[in-house]
Design an enzyme around this catalytic site. Structure first.
Site, mmCIF file in Angstrom:
data_model
loop_
_atom_site.group_PDB
_atom_site.id
_atom_site.type_symbol
_atom_site.label_atom_id
_atom_site.label_comp_id
_atom_site.label_asym_id
_atom_site.label_seq_id
_atom_site.Cartn_x
_atom_site.Cartn_y
_atom_site.Cartn_z
ATOM 1 N N LYS A 137 -0.337 -9.618 8.071
ATOM 2 C CA LYS A 137 -0.615 -8.618 6.757
ATOM 3 C C LYS A 137 -0.936 -9.252 5.694
ATOM 4 C CE LYS A 137 2.182 -6.207 4.929
ATOM 5 N NZ LYS A 137 3.497 -5.354 4.590
ATOM 6 N N HIS A 157 1.596 1.914 7.441
ATOM 7 C CA HIS A 157 0.743 3.231 6.814
ATOM 8 C C HIS A 157 -0.618 3.013 7.580
ATOM 9 C CE1 HIS A 157 3.712 4.627 3.894
ATOM 10 N NE2 HIS A 157 3.674 3.434 3.196
#
Ligand code: SF4
Length: 234
Positions: A137, A157
């Site tokens: 990420k 999310h």
């Protein structure tokens, strides 16, 4: 005929989801290239487990007290921690920042990441993930946000909204979801798609009790359609 997720070409589904979400939330408030790549990397380390507001305050404090990364590199971890307290987990983040800078220095001899600009996406991603404490990420955020590369950062999310919408299987997990989303989101839409899904996850498609009744993409959502269908048949 009404098109559903099962008969809609997946690229068009991604585009339709994105355009619908942007009609509600607007386009991204920030643009790519706001930071140099090394600034983005440090900002990303500071953003973990805290709000955008608190992490930005910590980043600005850090830059104010240590105007160059060379100064951060040679500072005591405790001194760094003292100026990034607003971002939470200050002691561990200070150590992680120092480790990342030390690894960059060891590999490159300088503290800058501009050389990534001439590296292919996959190679640059791997180079970043070789740094201590940098996972998929964080590497994707540096590439997407600082270098405008079509590499999708998948956070909690983005992953949750993606599996609920039926774009990836839930069992894929965040790691594999990155590869699956990378294959179906057109390069030109990667940054906007990432921002739209994060916003939707925070505002509407919450982890607990998603607000499906107010959701603008409910007719494109596998989770909603299957839940609505099962409620009708019980
Ligand atoms: S319909 Fe519900 S589960 Fe589906 S994307 Fe919208 S808020 Fe999330």
């Amino acid at each position: 005929m009404v098109k559903t997720p099962t008969n809609f070409p997946v690229h068009n589904q991604v585009e339709q989801i994105l355009l619908t979400l942007e009609q509600v939330y607007g386009p991204p408030a920030m643009q790519t290239g706001r930071f140099h790549p090394l600034d983005e990397l440090i900002a990303c380390i500071l953003s973990q487990h805290t709000s955008d507001k608190n992490s930005l305050r910590a980043f600005n404090n850090l830059k104010t007290h240590f105007p160059s990364w060379e100064q951060v590199e040679t500072a005591e971890a405790e001194s760094i921690a003292n100026v990034i307290r607003s971002g939470g987990l200050a002691d561990s983040k200070a150590v992680r920042i120092k480790h990342a800078l030390a690894a960059i220095r060891a590999d490159r001899g300088t503290l800058e990441l501009d050389f990534l600009r001439s590296m292919p996406d996959a190679e640059a991603r791997q180079w970043l993930m070789n740094l201590p404490g940098v996972g998929p990420k964080t590497a994707a955020i540096v590439l997407c946000f600082a270098l405008n590369r079509p590499v999708i950062p998948v956070d909690t999310h983005v992953f949750r909204v993606s599996w609920r919408l039926g774009l990836v299987p839930r069992k894929a997990g965040e790691g594999r979801a990155h590869d699956l989303l990378q294959a179906i989101v057109p390069d030109a839409l990667v940054f906007r798609f990432h921002v739209a899904l994060i916003t939707h996850g925070r505002e509407t498609c919450k982890a607990q009790n998603p607000r499906c009744g107010l959701c603008p993409v409910q007719t494109l959502c596998s989770h909603y359609l299957s839940t609505a269908l099962s409620e009708k048949t019980t």
